[in-house]
Write a protein that holds these residues in place. Structure first.
Motif, mmCIF file in Angstrom:
data_model
loop_
_atom_site.group_PDB
_atom_site.id
_atom_site.type_symbol
_atom_site.label_atom_id
_atom_site.label_comp_id
_atom_site.label_asym_id
_atom_site.label_seq_id
_atom_site.Cartn_x
_atom_site.Cartn_y
_atom_site.Cartn_z
ATOM 1 N N ILE A 1 0.827 -1.203 0.000
ATOM 2 C CA ILE A 1 0.000 0.000 0.000
ATOM 3 C C ILE A 1 0.863 1.255 0.000
ATOM 4 C CG2 ILE A 1 -1.513 1.345 1.513
ATOM 5 C CD1 ILE A 1 -2.999 -1.175 2.187
ATOM 6 N N TRP B 1 2.452 2.013 -3.387
ATOM 7 C CA TRP B 1 1.522 2.551 -4.370
ATOM 8 C C TRP B 1 1.094 3.972 -4.028
ATOM 9 C CZ3 TRP B 1 1.574 0.624 -8.904
ATOM 10 C CH2 TRP B 1 1.729 -0.756 -9.101
ATOM 11 N N LEU C 1 1.488 7.044 -6.497
ATOM 12 C CA LEU C 1 0.325 7.856 -6.870
ATOM 13 C C LEU C 1 0.536 9.325 -6.497
ATOM 14 C CD1 LEU C 1 -2.534 5.393 -5.914
ATOM 15 C CD2 LEU C 1 -2.127 6.368 -8.191
ATOM 16 N N LEU D 1 -12.106 3.380 1.170
ATOM 17 C CA LEU D 1 -10.984 2.739 1.856
ATOM 18 C C LEU D 1 -9.841 3.725 2.106
ATOM 19 C CD1 LEU D 1 -11.059 -0.676 -0.016
ATOM 20 C CD2 LEU D 1 -11.728 -0.247 2.362
ATOM 21 N N GLU E 1 -11.128 -6.004 3.145
ATOM 22 C CA GLU E 1 -10.969 -4.601 2.787
ATOM 23 C C GLU E 1 -9.508 -4.262 2.517
ATOM 24 O OE1 GLU E 1 -14.504 -2.033 4.885
ATOM 25 O OE2 GLU E 1 -13.011 -2.931 6.208
ATOM 26 N N GLN E 2 -8.623 -4.865 3.312
ATOM 27 C CA GLN E 2 -7.196 -4.613 3.088
ATOM 28 C C GLN E 2 -6.757 -5.134 1.733
ATOM 29 O OE1 GLN E 2 -4.648 -5.707 6.430
ATOM 30 N NE2 GLN E 2 -6.409 -5.572 7.784
ATOM 31 N N LEU F 1 -8.687 -5.548 -0.844
ATOM 32 C CA LEU F 1 -9.299 -4.675 -1.837
ATOM 33 C C LEU F 1 -8.545 -3.358 -1.985
ATOM 34 C CD1 LEU F 1 -13.190 -4.748 -1.563
ATOM 35 C CD2 LEU F 1 -11.810 -4.635 -3.653
ATOM 36 N N ALA F 2 -8.165 -2.794 -0.859
ATOM 37 C CA ALA F 2 -7.449 -1.517 -0.884
ATOM 38 C C ALA F 2 -6.181 -1.655 -1.724
ATOM 39 C CB ALA F 2 -7.108 -1.072 0.531
ATOM 40 N N LEU F 3 -5.435 -2.733 -1.459
ATOM 41 C CA LEU F 3 -4.203 -2.944 -2.213
ATOM 42 C C LEU F 3 -4.504 -3.138 -3.696
ATOM 43 C CD1 LEU F 3 -1.202 -3.251 -2.248
ATOM 44 C CD2 LEU F 3 -1.436 -5.658 -1.647
ATOM 45 N N LEU G 1 -7.074 -2.072 -5.460
ATOM 46 C CA LEU G 1 -7.525 -0.845 -6.110
ATOM 47 C C LEU G 1 -6.387 0.164 -6.261
ATOM 48 C CD1 LEU G 1 -11.018 -0.537 -4.389
ATOM 49 C CD2 LEU G 1 -10.552 -1.125 -6.788
ATOM 50 N N LEU G 2 -5.550 0.243 -5.242
ATOM 51 C CA LEU G 2 -4.393 1.134 -5.340
ATOM 52 C C LEU G 2 -3.487 0.687 -6.477
ATOM 53 C CD1 LEU G 2 -3.458 1.741 -1.608
ATOM 54 C CD2 LEU G 2 -4.104 3.467 -3.295
ATOM 55 N N GLU G 3 -3.358 -0.625 -6.597
ATOM 56 C CA GLU G 3 -2.507 -1.165 -7.645
ATOM 57 C C GLU G 3 -3.058 -0.818 -9.027
ATOM 58 O OE1 GLU G 3 -1.372 -5.136 -6.894
ATOM 59 O OE2 GLU G 3 -0.757 -5.521 -8.972
#
Lengths: 152, 152
Positions: free
Chosen positions: A8, A11, A15, A131, B124-125, B127-129, B131-133
């Motif tokens: 995280i 990224w 970003l 998130l 959620e963690q 998912l967060a990774l 989506l950030l990716e």
DNA sequence: TGTAATTAGTGGCATGTGCAACTATTTTGA
DNA sequence: TCAAAATAGTTGCACATGCCACTAATTACA
């Protein structure tokens, strides 16, 4: 060649840095640097805030805020007017010159958001924001709790 | 007082800046700055890379990379050894001193990740990774496509 | 009320970062 | 083969950013 796992934090760093590059590039023509942009956008939402209010809303150091606004003032994008009821503080107002480029300045963020959202569904975009907001709030809370300001 | 809507960009900025502050604070005792940290971590994963490889993997400007490594070398955390087969480039190696603090250095990132993940489910963690990716890849791709390097 | 504490803003310093121009080496292709 | 292009790394510059010490104004409280 290298383990391609990313975290995280990695990224977020990417970003942030690429976003700054994009913003800087897009606003260069107006002489607005990547560091001033965020203050303009905050003032478009609510004009006449003090530097303290801007700093605490944006979670940006007050020294950084002072420098950015000084620059914006020098370039004619804001005016700072001492508050009569508290002469320590200013009210920061956008000038006509700043209002004229409002759509363009806000468009930079919109466009960047679109670039980032390419291939994401509406739901994914909503989730991403949610998130990020949770993690951001955690970061902000942690920061406040570990603030070493001497307390009463 | 102010419209509290935040955007992805805003949260990314906050997360990046607070993360840097956290890392800087935690590594200060070793004389390692927030800017060097990312290179150490990359080298823990794969030792002996060239500066070019580090730059392109981390998506960090080669000038920035050069300065960070110069500092790490001055402090005895890395060694740079000219490659015999290509005398333009180095292989960057971690020293014993760097290996000794590996767990501590990596722990900083782990701890920060835990702070950010507070209150998030495993899902959620993940998912967060994810989506950030996706967004990060979009940013990187955009950046490459708009690279103004003269092409053949 | 008068002094101490708090608050808003400034300026200096250190660091990180990207960009552009530069050097030295290697690769390419006429 | 050898001149041009590409590549790895360095350096100087500009700018953003946080921290700290400082000033001036305001607020709190003994």
């Amino acid at each position: 060649m290298i383990d391609q796992r990313h975290t995280i934090t990695r990224w977020v760093s990417l970003l942030y840095r690429y976003g700054q590059m994009y913003i800087g590039e897009r606003l260069k023509a107006h002489g607005i640097g990547k560091g001033q942009h965020i203050f303009l956008n905050a003032l478009y939402k609510e004009d006449g805030l003090s530097q303290e209010e801007l700093s605490s809303y944006l979670k940006i150091d007050k020294g950084t805020t002072a420098k950015a606004l000084k620059k914006l003032e020098a370039q004619g994008y804001v005016l700072r007017q001492v508050r009569e009821e508290d002469k320590r503080s200013y009210r920061v107002f956008l000038t006509e010159k700043a209002w004229r480029i409002k759509d363009e300045v806000r468009g930079v963020l919109t466009d960047w958001r679109h670039i980032l959202s390419d291939g994401l569904t509406e739901e994914e975009q909503r989730l991403a924001l949610e998130l990020l907001e949770k993690m951001g709030s955690n970061a902000a809370r942690f920061n406040e709790e570990n603030d070493k300001t001497p307390k009463a």
